[in-house]
Motif scaffolding. Structure first.
Motif, PDB file in Angstrom:
ATOM      1  N   ASP A   1       0.823  -1.205   0.000  1.00 14.61           N
ATOM      2  CA  ASP A   1       0.000   0.000   0.000  1.00 14.61           C
ATOM      3  C   ASP A   1       0.860   1.259   0.000  1.00 14.61           C
ATOM      4  O   ASP A   1       0.536   2.246  -0.673  1.00 14.61           O
ATOM      5  N   VAL A   2       1.956   1.242   0.763  1.00 16.34           N
ATOM      6  CA  VAL A   2       2.863   2.396   0.760  1.00 16.34           C
ATOM      7  C   VAL A   2       3.526   2.538  -0.608  1.00 16.34           C
ATOM      8  O   VAL A   2       3.693   3.650  -1.122  1.00 16.34           O
ATOM      9  N   HIS A   3       3.906   1.429  -1.193  1.00 17.32           N
ATOM     10  CA  HIS A   3       4.518   1.451  -2.521  1.00 17.32           C
ATOM     11  C   HIS A   3       3.567   2.087  -3.530  1.00 17.32           C
ATOM     12  O   HIS A   3       3.966   2.964  -4.330  1.00 17.32           O
ATOM     13  N   ASP A   4       2.291   1.676  -3.500  1.00 13.79           N
ATOM     14  CA  ASP A   4       1.317   2.240  -4.435  1.00 13.79           C
ATOM     15  C   ASP A   4       1.075   3.719  -4.152  1.00 13.79           C
ATOM     16  O   ASP A   4       0.943   4.520  -5.088  1.00 13.79           O
ATOM     17  N   LEU A   5       1.022   4.091  -2.886  1.00 13.03           N
ATOM     18  CA  LEU A   5       0.866   5.501  -2.520  1.00 13.03           C
ATOM     19  C   LEU A   5       2.032   6.316  -3.052  1.00 13.03           C
ATOM     20  O   LEU A   5       1.841   7.401  -3.631  1.00 13.03           O
ATOM     21  N   ASN A   6       3.236   5.812  -2.877  1.00  6.85           N
ATOM     22  CA  ASN A   6       4.426   6.542  -3.318  1.00  6.85           C
ATOM     23  C   ASN A   6       4.416   6.745  -4.830  1.00  6.85           C
ATOM     24  O   ASN A   6       4.814   7.813  -5.327  1.00  6.85           O
ATOM     25  N   GLU A   7       3.963   5.746  -5.565  1.00  5.61           N
ATOM     26  CA  GLU A   7       3.911   5.867  -7.020  1.00  5.61           C
ATOM     27  C   GLU A   7       2.999   7.018  -7.435  1.00  5.61           C
ATOM     28  O   GLU A   7       3.331   7.796  -8.346  1.00  5.61           O
TER      29      GLU A   7
ATOM     30  N   MET B   1      -0.419  20.738  -3.193  1.00  3.43           N
ATOM     31  CA  MET B   1      -1.751  20.193  -2.945  1.00  3.43           C
ATOM     32  C   MET B   1      -1.851  19.796  -1.472  1.00  3.43           C
ATOM     33  O   MET B   1      -0.910  19.248  -0.896  1.00  3.43           O
ATOM     34  N   SER B   2      -2.977  20.051  -0.842  1.00  5.26           N
ATOM     35  CA  SER B   2      -3.160  19.655   0.555  1.00  5.26           C
ATOM     36  C   SER B   2      -3.440  18.153   0.635  1.00  5.26           C
ATOM     37  O   SER B   2      -3.921  17.536  -0.324  1.00  5.26           O
ATOM     38  N   ILE B   3      -3.135  17.598   1.788  1.00  7.75           N
ATOM     39  CA  ILE B   3      -3.416  16.170   1.983  1.00  7.75           C
ATOM     40  C   ILE B   3      -4.911  15.908   1.929  1.00  7.75           C
ATOM     41  O   ILE B   3      -5.356  14.862   1.459  1.00  7.75           O
ATOM     42  N   GLY B   4      -5.698  16.875   2.421  1.00 11.41           N
ATOM     43  CA  GLY B   4      -7.144  16.719   2.361  1.00 11.41           C
ATOM     44  C   GLY B   4      -7.625  16.573   0.926  1.00 11.41           C
ATOM     45  O   GLY B   4      -8.451  15.706   0.613  1.00 11.41           O
ATOM     46  N   GLU B   5      -7.093  17.432   0.050  1.00 12.86           N
ATOM     47  CA  GLU B   5      -7.475  17.359  -1.371  1.00 12.86           C
ATOM     48  C   GLU B   5      -7.020  16.044  -1.979  1.00 12.86           C
ATOM     49  O   GLU B   5      -7.757  15.398  -2.739  1.00 12.86           O
ATOM     50  N   PHE B   6      -5.785  15.641  -1.643  1.00 15.52           N
ATOM     51  CA  PHE B   6      -5.251  14.391  -2.188  1.00 15.52           C
ATOM     52  C   PHE B   6      -6.118  13.209  -1.767  1.00 15.52           C
ATOM     53  O   PHE B   6      -6.427  12.322  -2.576  1.00 15.52           O
ATOM     54  N   ALA B   7      -6.523  13.178  -0.490  1.00 14.99           N
ATOM     55  CA  ALA B   7      -7.333  12.066   0.003  1.00 14.99           C
ATOM     56  C   ALA B   7      -8.712  12.037  -0.642  1.00 14.99           C
ATOM     57  O   ALA B   7      -9.294  10.963  -0.830  1.00 14.99           O
ATOM     58  N   MET B   8      -9.233  13.191  -0.987  1.00 12.09           N
ATOM     59  CA  MET B   8     -10.526  13.221  -1.675  1.00 12.09           C
ATOM     60  C   MET B   8     -10.391  12.672  -3.094  1.00 12.09           C
ATOM     61  O   MET B   8     -11.292  11.996  -3.593  1.00 12.09           O
TER      62      MET B   8
ATOM     63  N   HIS C   1      -8.019  10.519  -3.992  1.00 14.52           N
ATOM     64  CA  HIS C   1      -7.561   9.129  -3.902  1.00 14.52           C
ATOM     65  C   HIS C   1      -7.963   8.550  -2.540  1.00 14.52           C
ATOM     66  O   HIS C   1      -7.104   8.256  -1.697  1.00 14.52           O
ATOM     67  N   PRO C   2      -9.235   8.347  -2.308  1.00 13.70           N
ATOM     68  CA  PRO C   2      -9.690   7.886  -0.976  1.00 13.70           C
ATOM     69  C   PRO C   2      -9.144   6.516  -0.594  1.00 13.70           C
ATOM     70  O   PRO C   2      -9.104   6.177   0.592  1.00 13.70           O
ATOM     71  N   GLN C   3      -8.709   5.721  -1.567  1.00 13.47           N
ATOM     72  CA  GLN C   3      -8.169   4.394  -1.258  1.00 13.47           C
ATOM     73  C   GLN C   3      -6.892   4.471  -0.446  1.00 13.47           C
ATOM     74  O   GLN C   3      -6.466   3.467   0.161  1.00 13.47           O
TER      75      GLN C   3
ATOM     76  N   ILE D   1      -3.689   4.277   4.590  1.00 14.09           N
ATOM     77  CA  ILE D   1      -2.234   4.125   4.626  1.00 14.09           C
ATOM     78  C   ILE D   1      -1.562   5.463   4.907  1.00 14.09           C
ATOM     79  O   ILE D   1      -0.489   5.507   5.531  1.00 14.09           O
ATOM     80  N   ILE D   2      -2.179   6.571   4.514  1.00 14.31           N
ATOM     81  CA  ILE D   2      -1.633   7.885   4.877  1.00 14.31           C
ATOM     82  C   ILE D   2      -1.655   8.040   6.395  1.00 14.31           C
ATOM     83  O   ILE D   2      -0.678   8.501   7.002  1.00 14.31           O
ATOM     84  N   ARG D   3      -2.752   7.664   7.012  1.00 16.05           N
ATOM     85  CA  ARG D   3      -2.843   7.738   8.468  1.00 16.05           C
ATOM     86  C   ARG D   3      -1.757   6.887   9.121  1.00 16.05           C
ATOM     87  O   ARG D   3      -1.137   7.290  10.107  1.00 16.05           O
ATOM     88  N   ARG D   4      -1.493   5.736   8.550  1.00 19.36           N
ATOM     89  CA  ARG D   4      -0.458   4.865   9.116  1.00 19.36           C
ATOM     90  C   ARG D   4       0.928   5.494   8.952  1.00 19.36           C
ATOM     91  O   ARG D   4       1.748   5.448   9.872  1.00 19.36           O
ATOM     92  N   VAL D   5       1.195   6.059   7.788  1.00 22.06           N
ATOM     93  CA  VAL D   5       2.482   6.709   7.556  1.00 22.06           C
ATOM     94  C   VAL D   5       2.668   7.872   8.532  1.00 22.06           C
ATOM     95  O   VAL D   5       3.759   8.077   9.077  1.00 22.06           O
ATOM     96  N   GLN D   6       1.618   8.625   8.767  1.00 24.91           N
ATOM     97  CA  GLN D   6       1.695   9.735   9.720  1.00 24.91           C
ATOM     98  C   GLN D   6       1.999   9.234  11.130  1.00 24.91           C
ATOM     99  O   GLN D   6       2.751   9.861  11.876  1.00 24.91           O
ATOM    100  N   ASN D   7       1.433   8.092  11.501  1.00 22.45           N
ATOM    101  CA  ASN D   7       1.731   7.505  12.808  1.00 22.45           C
ATOM    102  C   ASN D   7       3.194   7.084  12.892  1.00 22.45           C
ATOM    103  O   ASN D   7       3.855   7.294  13.913  1.00 22.45           O
TER     104      ASN D   7
END
Length: 580
Positions: free
Chosen positions: A456-462, A471-478, A480-482, A486-492
């Motif tokens: 999941d991190v690999h796909d996110l990085n791509e 771009m804000s993370i909020g916009e990015f998550a909207m 790419h909601p999938q 994993i963004i939350r996990r990376v932030q942790n």
């Protein structure tokens, strides 16, 4: 701490990195330490003078019936309510598909009334099929180790001690195949007990249940021997009684826990690594600690000699460990190697440079062991109530930096290769237990659990590489909601770098056994006996003091026990001053 002890100002200089610690091969070489949760519980029992009592034993001549064992803490009482029954030989199994067991248990919150006993009698033997209430804190079951159990009863009934070689080869009389808590099957939710002092450390209620089951098994054998042998019968001698542990058969059920609770796992690992760093940063050793370590190498050699398994991989690792401990003892005989500034760091570095991961992790336990006054406070830091949250205010550029830094191990995996996505995790439909499947072989890939962290991190990085930093993370998550989870996990992970297993959990070469051993070592388990890459048998509380020994000065001196001798781990953390 001794006035002769000097600590380097910044102990973090001696902290092992997450990249070193959180790899599966090292995790799968873990050993318990004095910060393991069983040790924490035993110290609390002794410190607070907990009271233990068998309050009911209503069984027939074969030992089948009801038993209740109670423990009273400074604030409340807990009661182990156990039911024993005869089971057909063809229905005896440790697998999760079992429907009957030699003994089943609940840990009851308080002192059960007869109405409570009657209710539990109708439900506890059914295990998952029963119905439980908030008064039940844990649910467990256990089976006899038939050869050892029978030999112990027969021997004691004739006035003899059991066959020590047979007992040593197994290490216990009964083994549990599950100990459930934290709301499973209707038992009390974690929230009910989370604020109780004795429950704040991880898994204390479950491990209290196991401790009482150990007492129950030893007590049961002695009572059966008395029934069979009458006046000729004897009890276990104190040395044998203390050596007997509780077995456990553990499979995939506990593996996902490590991945679902990253903040908690970070705290576990940081406590252990901080303890190691504190010891390594000592310039002048506390008086007596080096001598304790040297004697412990003798004891641990005997302990490893008694650790016999059928698994070829683990057997080879044990054989190598035996040779490495002997080589380390010879190296330590040259006093100039250890009697010098920062001796613990020197010992650790020598082992890291020359010996296997199995030996490295055992030495971590051994050099931490004689430093209770320096490290035991860290046990209070190993719980967590943090729930990682999505941080919409993190900048996208910051997210990219964290992925590049903390997840290099994931972004460099080629997930287009079949061997990189050979496995998948899912829940079985019948038992709702985690399973580890192979694509193209096992059904259930459409029900995959969200444990493919690396992929999941690999796909996110791509995807991130093609997005502007502004771009804000909020916009990015909207868009790419999938990727939200994993963004939350990376932030942790950015805040808690020891929270993530830094390996591909889908790889063809991945062994869930490594996750199991890592977690079980934090519990305090020993004598890992793999039965496949998916499950293992272990011993719990082997060498631990019995309830009537908790007030003795050497109550905390029970790591790496050996058979046939009083538990004599050399210790300077208490007044016993025992030596091998």
């Amino acid at each position: 701490m001794s006035s002769e002890t000097v600590l380097i100002e910044n102990e973090s200089d001696f902290m092992r990195s997450p990249e070193t610690v959180m790899r599966l091969d090292r995790m799968g070489s873990s050993f318990p330490t004095r910060l393991s949760f069983m040790r924490t519980l035993i110290r609390r029992m002794s410190r607070e003078n907990w009271k233990f009592e068998r309050t009911r034993r209503e069984v027939d001549k074969d030992g089948y019936g009801l038993s209740v064992y109670s423990v009273t803490t400074p604030n409340r009482t807990y009661s182990l309510v156990g039911f024993t029954q005869e089971i057909p030989a063809d229905m005896r199994t440790d697998r999760v598909i079992a429907e009957v067991w030699d003994a089943t248990f609940n840990l009851f919150d308080g002192v059960p009334t007869q109405e409570d006993i009657d209710y539990l009698a109708q439900n506890t033997p059914k295990q998952e099929g029963g119905r439980y209430r908030p008064s039940e804190l844990a649910l467990a079951r256990a089976n006899k180790s038939l050869r050892v159990f029978k030999n112990a009863v027969d021997s004691l009934s004739k006035g003899q001690q059991p066959d020590l070689d047979l007992l040593t080869s197994v290490g216990y009389l009964m083994r549990t195949s599950a100990v459930y808590g934290s709301g499973k099957f209707g038992c009390a939710d974690r929230a009910k007990i989370a604020d109780r002092e004795e429950c704040k450390a991880p898994f204390q209620i479950e491990l209290l249940t196991v401790y009482l089951i150990r007492w129950f098994t030893i007590d049961s054998v002695e009572e059966l021997a008395k029934e069979k042998g009458g006046k000729k019968a004897v009890k276990f001698d104190q040395t044998t009684r203390q050596f007997i542990g509780v077995g456990n058969a553990t499979g995939l059920g506990m593996a996902p826990f490590l991945l679902k609770h990253p903040a908690l796992i970070h705290n576990w690992v940081v406590a252990k690594e901080t303890a190691l760093a504190r010891v390594r940063s000592i310039e002048t050793p506390i008086v007596g600690t080096l001598e304790v370590f040297l004697k412990s190498l003798l004891q641990v050699s005997q302990h490893v000699d008694e650790w016999n398994v059928a698994d070829e991989v683990q057997s080879a690792r044990i054989s190598r460990l035996t040779d490495e401990i002997q080589a380390l003892r010879m190296w330590c005989e040259n006093e100039s190697n250890i009697y010098r500034p920062y001796p613990w760091n020197g010992i650790y570095q020598y082992v890291e440079d020359n010996f296997s991961l199995e030996c490295q992790e055992m030495i971590v336990s051994l050099i931490i062991e004689p430093h209770g006054t320096l490290v035991d406070d860290l046990a209070d830091t190993m719980s967590s109530t943090v729930i990682p949250k999505f941080q919409a205010d993190m900048t996208l550029s910051h997210l990219k930096e964290v992925v590049a830094d903390a997840y290099k191990w994931a972004t460099t995996i080629d997930f287009s290769l079949e061997e990189s996505q050979h496995h998948f995790w899912y829940y079985s439909e019948d038992k709702l237990e985690p399973r580890f499947g192979s694509k193209g072989v096992d059904d259930g890939v459409d029900q995959e659990m969200p444990l493919a962290i690396g992929r999941d991190v690999h796909d996110l990085n791509e995807v991130l590489q093609g997005i502007d930093d502004d771009m804000s993370i909020g916009e990015f998550a909207m868009m790419h909601p999938q990727f939200r989870h994993i963004i939350r996990r990376v932030q942790n992970t950015f805040e808690r770098p020891y929270s993530e297993v830094q390996d591909n959990l889908l790889s063809e070469s991945m062994r869930p056994l490594d996750l199991l051993r890592f977690k079980l070592a934090f519990f305090g388990a020993s004598k890992f006996d793999p039965k496949s890459d998916l499950w293992t048998r272990i011993s719990m509380y082997q060498g631990a003091p019995m309830p009537d020994q908790l007030s003795e000065p050497n109550h905390d001196c029970w790591s790496f026990p050996i058979a046939g001798k009083p538990q004599s781990y050399p210790c300077i953390n208490c007044t016993c001053r025992k030596t091998v």
